[in-house]
Design a protein around this motif. Structure first.
Motif, PDB file in Angstrom:
ATOM      1  N   MET A   1     -26.078 -10.504   0.629  1.00 58.72           N
ATOM      2  CA  MET A   1     -25.108 -10.897  -0.401  1.00 58.72           C
ATOM      3  C   MET A   1     -23.786 -10.203  -0.102  1.00 58.72           C
ATOM      4  N   ALA A   2     -22.754 -10.985  -0.032  1.00 57.25           N
ATOM      5  CA  ALA A   2     -21.423 -10.418   0.296  1.00 57.25           C
ATOM      6  C   ALA A   2     -20.912  -9.544  -0.829  1.00 57.25           C
ATOM      7  N   THR A   3     -20.266  -8.487  -0.414  1.00 54.57           N
ATOM      8  CA  THR A   3     -19.641  -7.598  -1.420  1.00 54.57           C
ATOM      9  C   THR A   3     -18.132  -7.564  -1.191  1.00 54.57           C
ATOM     10  N   THR A   4     -17.438  -7.304  -2.197  1.00 54.75           N
ATOM     11  CA  THR A   4     -15.957  -7.191  -2.112  1.00 54.75           C
ATOM     12  C   THR A   4     -15.524  -5.817  -2.600  1.00 54.75           C
ATOM     13  N   GLU A   5     -14.464  -5.298  -1.942  1.00 53.25           N
ATOM     14  CA  GLU A   5     -13.947  -3.988  -2.355  1.00 53.25           C
ATOM     15  C   GLU A   5     -13.052  -4.141  -3.578  1.00 53.25           C
ATOM     16  N   ALA A   6     -13.122  -3.126  -4.410  1.00 51.50           N
ATOM     17  CA  ALA A   6     -12.248  -3.126  -5.595  1.00 51.50           C
ATOM     18  C   ALA A   6     -10.819  -2.902  -5.154  1.00 51.50           C
ATOM     19  N   PRO A   7      -9.880  -3.571  -5.767  1.00 51.21           N
ATOM     20  CA  PRO A   7      -8.471  -3.364  -5.402  1.00 51.21           C
ATOM     21  C   PRO A   7      -8.047  -1.918  -5.627  1.00 51.21           C
ATOM     22  N   ALA A   8      -7.190  -1.420  -4.698  1.00 53.50           N
ATOM     23  CA  ALA A   8      -6.717  -0.030  -4.813  1.00 53.50           C
ATOM     24  C   ALA A   8      -5.859   0.144  -6.048  1.00 53.50           C
ATOM     25  N   ALA A   9      -6.020   1.279  -6.694  1.00 50.14           N
ATOM     26  CA  ALA A   9      -5.217   1.572  -7.890  1.00 50.14           C
ATOM     27  C   ALA A   9      -3.762   1.751  -7.491  1.00 50.14           C
ATOM     28  N   PRO A  10      -2.860   1.235  -8.249  1.00 50.67           N
ATOM     29  CA  PRO A  10      -1.444   1.380  -7.918  1.00 50.67           C
ATOM     30  C   PRO A  10      -1.039   2.855  -7.886  1.00 50.67           C
ATOM     31  N   SER A  11      -0.183   3.202  -6.919  1.00 54.27           N
ATOM     32  CA  SER A  11       0.281   4.594  -6.794  1.00 54.27           C
ATOM     33  C   SER A  11       1.152   4.960  -7.973  1.00 54.27           C
ATOM     34  N   THR A  12       0.902   6.170  -8.487  1.00 51.33           N
ATOM     35  CA  THR A  12       1.739   6.658  -9.589  1.00 51.33           C
ATOM     36  C   THR A  12       2.901   7.510  -9.086  1.00 51.33           C
ATOM     37  N   ALA A  13       2.937   7.778  -7.761  1.00 49.82           N
ATOM     38  CA  ALA A  13       4.027   8.589  -7.201  1.00 49.82           C
ATOM     39  C   ALA A  13       5.329   7.790  -7.229  1.00 49.82           C
ATOM     40  N   PRO A  14       6.424   8.436  -7.589  1.00 53.71           N
ATOM     41  CA  PRO A  14       7.696   7.728  -7.615  1.00 53.71           C
ATOM     42  C   PRO A  14       8.092   7.291  -6.216  1.00 53.71           C
ATOM     43  N   PRO A  15       8.785   6.189  -6.090  1.00 55.53           N
ATOM     44  CA  PRO A  15       9.206   5.721  -4.766  1.00 55.53           C
ATOM     45  C   PRO A  15      10.139   6.741  -4.112  1.00 55.53           C
ATOM     46  N   ARG A  16      10.018   6.903  -2.814  1.00 54.21           N
ATOM     47  CA  ARG A  16      10.792   7.894  -2.076  1.00 54.21           C
ATOM     48  C   ARG A  16      12.155   7.359  -1.677  1.00 54.21           C
ATOM     49  N   LEU A  17      13.136   8.278  -1.633  1.00 51.86           N
ATOM     50  CA  LEU A  17      14.444   7.915  -1.094  1.00 51.86           C
ATOM     51  C   LEU A  17      14.337   7.780   0.414  1.00 51.86           C
ATOM     52  N   ARG A  18      15.200   7.008   0.967  1.00 52.62           N
ATOM     53  CA  ARG A  18      15.313   6.972   2.419  1.00 52.62           C
ATOM     54  C   ARG A  18      16.000   8.261   2.870  1.00 52.62           C
ATOM     55  N   ILE A  19      15.578   8.773   4.018  1.00 49.24           N
ATOM     56  CA  ILE A  19      16.071  10.085   4.463  1.00 49.24           C
ATOM     57  C   ILE A  19      17.606  10.116   4.620  1.00 49.24           C
ATOM     58  N   PRO A  20      18.229   9.123   5.266  1.00 53.90           N
ATOM     59  CA  PRO A  20      19.699   9.179   5.367  1.00 53.90           C
ATOM     60  C   PRO A  20      20.379   9.197   4.001  1.00 53.90           C
ATOM     61  N   SER A  21      19.845   8.397   3.070  1.00 55.48           N
ATOM     62  CA  SER A  21      20.437   8.359   1.727  1.00 55.48           C
ATOM     63  C   SER A  21      20.273   9.698   1.027  1.00 55.48           C
ATOM     64  N   ALA A  22      19.103  10.298   1.189  1.00 56.29           N
ATOM     65  CA  ALA A  22      18.852  11.587   0.544  1.00 56.29           C
ATOM     66  C   ALA A  22      19.793  12.660   1.098  1.00 56.29           C
ATOM     67  N   ALA A  23      19.938  12.698   2.419  1.00 59.95           N
ATOM     68  CA  ALA A  23      20.841  13.680   3.026  1.00 59.95           C
ATOM     69  C   ALA A  23      22.268  13.473   2.550  1.00 59.95           C
ATOM     70  N   LEU A  24      22.673  12.207   2.425  1.00 65.01           N
ATOM     71  CA  LEU A  24      24.031  11.901   1.975  1.00 65.01           C
ATOM     72  C   LEU A  24      24.245  12.355   0.543  1.00 65.01           C
ATOM     73  N   CYS A  25      23.214  12.261  -0.285  1.00 65.02           N
ATOM     74  CA  CYS A  25      23.321  12.756  -1.664  1.00 65.02           C
ATOM     75  C   CYS A  25      23.723  14.228  -1.666  1.00 65.02           C
ATOM     76  N   GLY A  26      23.050  15.028  -0.838  1.00 64.95           N
ATOM     77  CA  GLY A  26      23.356  16.451  -0.788  1.00 64.95           C
ATOM     78  C   GLY A  26      24.742  16.744  -0.264  1.00 64.95           C
ATOM     79  N   VAL A  27      25.134  16.058   0.809  1.00 66.78           N
ATOM     80  CA  VAL A  27      26.435  16.322   1.408  1.00 66.78           C
ATOM     81  C   VAL A  27      27.578  15.921   0.473  1.00 66.78           C
ATOM     82  N   LEU A  28      27.454  14.749  -0.154  1.00 65.69           N
ATOM     83  CA  LEU A  28      28.520  14.312  -1.068  1.00 65.69           C
ATOM     84  C   LEU A  28      28.599  15.213  -2.295  1.00 65.69           C
ATOM     85  N   ALA A  29      27.444  15.677  -2.782  1.00 66.63           N
ATOM     86  CA  ALA A  29      27.462  16.607  -3.918  1.00 66.63           C
ATOM     87  C   ALA A  29      28.164  17.904  -3.532  1.00 66.63           C
ATOM     88  N   LEU A  30      27.947  18.361  -2.285  1.00 65.28           N
ATOM     89  CA  LEU A  30      28.629  19.564  -1.810  1.00 65.28           C
ATOM     90  C   LEU A  30      30.138  19.353  -1.786  1.00 65.28           C
TER      91      LEU A  30
END
Length: 522
Positions: A1-30
């Motif tokens: 009898m075929a079995t199916t996997e349960a769908p993965a629970a959605p991640s609760t972690a906040p989406p990450r910034l892209r590294i260039p954008s994150a670095a630019l945030c720091g430099v512009l704030a400076l």
């Protein structure tokens, strides 16, 4: 009898910034933080700018050996190198702060806040600033954190943000970043304009030509051998060497300047600029030398200084017995200790100077007023932008460089230099001209000798002596065969002392050794 996997629970972690954008945030704030601090400092004092305050603090904390290396290596550009290095480190740290904040702004906020606190501590430590100057680093902290939080909130993420997460498009971030950059430029420019309203240039221009009541003797035509390769006898003001700890030239107007003389005196006195200028002014030709001058170095210059006798001002105050030093303070808080005996020696001719070469002192050389004490290295004798003289003892007060291990009395050592030919110059074989300069302020130069290869020492022709407090030029002509040759120079002063060949560095009280150069005859 075929079995199916349960769908993965959605991640609760906040989406990450892209590294260039994150670095630019720091430099512009400076950038925004520094600009805000610079703007507020414009209303208070340029030294309240967190960037400059941290730079001044770095200068004060730099070990003597490293500081001497910087002066020796970079010369008058040592401060540019320091500020440039600081800027590179701060930009890198700001970029790292942004990268550490890919998911949460908290790490970046902490680092930006630490920048602000560091600026606040540097401002707090400045002896020339009051508590109100802390408003500048406070503005940096608030603006820096606010801009970082704003940019972090609108920066694009790697995955689409969940509904209500506050994410926006790449366009919004670019617009926000551009706004932060333009805003930083506007704030920084405004700060420069505001601080410029206190610029002392107009005050200096209003002084006009200074005419001494007692002029220095005219410089003889044969006081230098400039046509043969030596410097001109008088150093033009723009070419006069400059070595000091000031990251920004103090802007002190003549109408705001005053000099207080106090301490071990019978009468505390205070002089304004007009009090000094309206006195009979005296003009003296004096050669100054920096203790950081290496053997053969160019931190030596000569000027016609105009001012009043320092000994006369001290006599009016009435120096009490037991006094040993003049603890002199610049408007930016720098201090020096001048031996009282040298300052009171009327034969030496120490001055409170307000002019150089018939002009008011250039801003970078101490306008409105500075001290000049012939025969002593500048770090104990030549406080620029001087505003306070406390008559005291060596034990009671220690000046800036004495705390860092430099000598107390600092008489200028007998030295000489070869100016032509330069190192590894190629010259025609046969008759070769050698020329240079020697100095032993307050003793005077008796003779200068040169030694070519392993040949005996031979005397040179000296220029006419102007006075014992000035340098003296020399020249000679020698015959050489084709090949590589080395020439040495040594001077003998009027006390009979011939400079030693023993090499010593500038710390703690000036370099020693014979200068030499190598040239190629073809």
């Amino acid at each position: 009898m075929a079995t199916t996997e349960a769908p993965a629970a959605p991640s609760t972690a906040p989406p990450r910034l892209r590294i260039p954008s994150a670095a630019l945030c720091g430099v512009l704030a400076l950038f925004a933080a520094l600009a805000a601090g610079h703007l507020v400092a414009g209303f208070i004092s340029v030294n309240a700018s967190p960037y400059l305050a941290v730079g001044n603090g770095a200068i004060d904390l730099t070990p003597v050996g490293l500081k001497d290396f910087a002066v020796r290596t970079f010369g008058t550009y040592d401060k540019v190198v320091l500020l440039g290095g600081m800027a590179a480190v701060m930009v890198a740290a700001a970029a790292v702060a942004g990268v550490l904040s890919l998911r949460s702004p908290r790490p970046g906020v902490v680092i930006v806040a630490l920048f602000g606190l560091l600026g606040g501590f540097a401002v707090y430590q400045r002896p020339d600033l009051t508590a109100v100057a802390l408003l500048a680093p406070a503005a940096s902290l608030v603006v820096g954190v606010a801009v970082f939080l704003l940019l972090h909130r609108i920066a694009p993420r790697k995955s689409p943000p969940a509904e209500g997460s506050g994410g926006t498009s790449r366009r919004s971030f670019l617009l926000g970043g551009a706004g932060a950059l333009v805003g930083a430029g506007v704030l920084g420019g405004a700060g420069r304009l505001v601080s410029g309203t206190r610029d002392a240039t107009a005050s200096r221009a209003a002084i006009g030509t200074l005419v001494p009541a007692k002029s220095a003797p005219a410089i003889p035509a044969d006081a230098d051998f400039a046509k043969l390769g030596t410097p001109t006898f008088l150093t033009p003001n723009p070419e006069f060497y400059r070595v000091d700890t000031a990251l920004s030239v103090p802007q002190l107007r003549a109408e705001d300047w005053s000099l207080r003389i106090h301490g071990m005196v019978e009468r505390e006195l205070r002089y304004g600029y007009s009090d000094i200028r309206n006195r009979p002014l005296v003009e003296r030709t004096i050669t100054m030398t920096c203790v950081s001058n290496e053997v053969g170095g160019d931190y030596v210059s000569t000027s016609d200084f105009i001012g009043v006798d320092l000994a006369g001002l001290l006599a009016e105050a009435g120096v009490r017995p037991g006094a040993e030093q003049l603890f002199c303070t610049s408007v930016d808080g720098w201090t020096s200790g001048t031996p009282v005996a040298a300052a009171q020696d009327r034969g030496r001719g120490a001055m409170l100077a307000i002019g150089m070469n018939r002009e008011p002192l250039p801003l970078e050389h101490g306008f409105p007023a500075r001290l000049v004490t012939p025969g002593l290295y500048g770090y104990v004798s030549a406080t620029k932008w001087v505003v306070d003289i406390e008559v005291t003892t060596w034990k009671a007060r220690q000046a800036y460089w004495l705390k860092r291990g430099w000598g107390e009395q600092a008489p200028i050592k007998t030295e000489s230099r070869i100016d032509t030919p330069k190192g590894f110059d190629t010259v025609p074989a046969g008759a070769v001209r050698l020329a240079g300069v020697a100095w032993s302020q307050h003793n005077g130069i008796a003779n200068v000798e040169i030694k070519v290869d392993n040949n005996p020492w031979q005397r040179t022709t000296l220029s006419t002596e102007v006075n014992v407090n000035t340098w003296r030029m020399w020249w000679t002509q020698i015959a050489v065969k084709p090949g590589t040759h080395q020439v040495f120079v040594r001077a003998t002063d009027k006390t009979g002392y011939t400079q030693t060949d023993e090499r010593a560095g500038t710390v703690p009280d000036g370099a020693t050794g014979w200068h030499s150069t190598t040239f190629i005859a073809t």
